[in-house]
Every structure is written in C-alpha cells, then in structure tokens.
Motif scaffolding. Structure first.
Motif, PDB file in Angstrom:
ATOM      1  N   GLU A  97     -71.558   8.608  -9.926  1.00 44.93           N
ATOM      2  CA  GLU A  97     -72.448   9.336 -10.821  1.00 44.93           C
ATOM      3  C   GLU A  97     -71.639   9.943 -11.958  1.00 44.93           C
ATOM      4  N   GLU A 118     -80.018   4.877 -13.965  1.00 49.78           N
ATOM      5  CA  GLU A 118     -80.792   5.926 -13.312  1.00 49.78           C
ATOM      6  C   GLU A 118     -80.335   7.273 -13.839  1.00 49.78           C
ATOM      7  N   ARG A 170     -84.634   0.188 -17.434  1.00 47.87           N
ATOM      8  CA  ARG A 170     -84.075  -1.162 -17.486  1.00 47.87           C
ATOM      9  C   ARG A 170     -83.308  -1.304 -18.793  1.00 47.87           C
ATOM     10  N   HIS A 226     -85.693   5.496 -13.565  1.00 47.98           N
ATOM     11  CA  HIS A 226     -84.993   4.219 -13.717  1.00 47.98           C
ATOM     12  C   HIS A 226     -85.344   3.625 -15.068  1.00 47.98           C
ATOM     13  N   GLY A 284     -85.833  11.569 -10.358  1.00 46.34           N
ATOM     14  CA  GLY A 284     -85.019  10.531 -10.981  1.00 46.34           C
ATOM     15  C   GLY A 284     -85.875   9.544 -11.758  1.00 46.34           C
ATOM     16  N   THR A 313     -75.311   3.717 -12.796  1.00 45.50           N
ATOM     17  CA  THR A 313     -75.795   2.352 -12.992  1.00 45.50           C
ATOM     18  C   THR A 313     -75.944   1.678 -11.641  1.00 45.50           C
ATOM     19  N   ALA A 314     -76.790   0.673 -11.603  1.00 46.75           N
ATOM     20  CA  ALA A 314     -76.988  -0.065 -10.361  1.00 46.75           C
ATOM     21  C   ALA A 314     -75.727  -0.826  -9.974  1.00 46.75           C
ATOM     22  N   ASN A 364     -73.120   1.786  -8.157  1.00 46.57           N
ATOM     23  CA  ASN A 364     -74.111   2.730  -7.667  1.00 46.57           C
ATOM     24  C   ASN A 364     -73.523   3.989  -7.046  1.00 46.57           C
ATOM     25  N   GLU A 422     -80.578  -5.004 -12.928  1.00 47.39           N
ATOM     26  CA  GLU A 422     -79.749  -3.826 -13.159  1.00 47.39           C
ATOM     27  C   GLU A 422     -80.599  -2.712 -13.786  1.00 47.39           C
ATOM     28  N   TYR A 423     -80.132  -1.482 -13.654  1.00 46.99           N
ATOM     29  CA  TYR A 423     -80.855  -0.353 -14.230  1.00 46.99           C
ATOM     30  C   TYR A 423     -79.895   0.814 -14.450  1.00 46.99           C
TER      31      TYR A 423
END
Length: 154
Positions: free
Chosen positions: A66, A104, A124, A122, A120, A59-60, A63, A101-102
């Motif tokens: 992982e 990934e 939302r 992204h 990758g 997530t953003a 970050n 925010e996103y």
C-alpha cells in the motif's frame, strides 16, 4: 540485446544497516503502467470526531504493497484546504494497464473505542481521462478523482 528488466510487476526491498541506523528502501517495478494522479475532496459531512484515519492506494499487480496518500494529523483532523480538498502527501502513483488490473483507493479509520470504519474504490486503469468515485466514512463523503495519463514504455 540489453536487459529490459523484469517481465512481471514486482517489489524490491533492500535494508542497509550501519552502526547508528538502518535504512529500508522499497520500490516497485510495474510493467506497462499508466500514471494515476489522485485528488480527494470532502463533499458532504465532516470527518468523524475522535477517529484516526489513513488513506492509501494499491495496485492489483502488487497487491501487498500500500502507498500511503495521507493520514490525519495529531488532533485526528484531515489536512484540508479552504475548499474541502484534502492535502495529500502523495498524489501520483502507477498502475498496470492490463486486463483484470485495477487501482484501489482505501480509507481506514479507527475510533477511540476501538471502532473501525473503512471503505474502498476500484478504478480500472485508463490510458487517459478521469474517473471519480465516493468514499464514505461515517457521515463524511469524500470524492476521489483519478486522472490518468500514459507513460511511454521502453
């Protein structure tokens, strides 16, 4: 009034050591989060021969952390169902639903000769619904579907 927890998303890490082992516990607190159920399916081509691969999400808001979804087996093959669906080790993650925010979804693949392939997507975060995208590793196309659902906030 009681403690409502952190005001920002954060990661907590604890290490416990005894005479014979060490256990590391890491978890994240993601504020105002939604649940993301991830699925993946090979839709074209096949996983490249001789490549080890790892699929992960992050997530953003956190970050640097992982979450591993799946990795290739000892023979560098993707764990696949008969219909091409990748058998993920983890399907559910959370993402913050704030502006900017996103979530990934990533793939990193490493070949025998040191070659590296990565891609990758992204997404939302949404309160509900489904989003799709395609990852590409060499000639292998993998459809990623993220199904969103709202978590009731306290």
């Amino acid at each position: 009034m009681g403690d409502t927890g952190p005001l920002d998303s954060s990661v907590f890490n604890c290490v416990y050591t005894s005479k014979i082992s060490t256990v590391e516990l890491t978890f994240g607190h993601i504020i105002m989060s939604v649940e993301a159920v991830v699925s993946m399916k090979v839709i074209n081509g096949s996983w490249p021969d001789g490549f080890e691969g790892v699929f992960a999400a992050k997530t953003a808001s956190i970050n640097d952390m992982e979450i591993r979804l799946v990795m290739t087996d000892d023979d560098n093959k993707l764990p696949l169902a008969d219909d091409g669906t990748i058998k993920l080790q983890r399907h559910v993650i959370c993402a913050e639903i704030e502006d900017g925010e996103y979530l990934e979804v990533l793939v990193d693949a490493y070949g025998d000769g040191g070659q590296r392939l990565n891609d990758g997507l992204h997404f939302r975060p949404q309160e509900r619904g489904r989003l799709k995208g395609t990852l590409e590793v060499d000639s292998c196309q993998i459809e990623v579907t993220v199904t969103w659902s709202l978590i009731k906030w306290c």
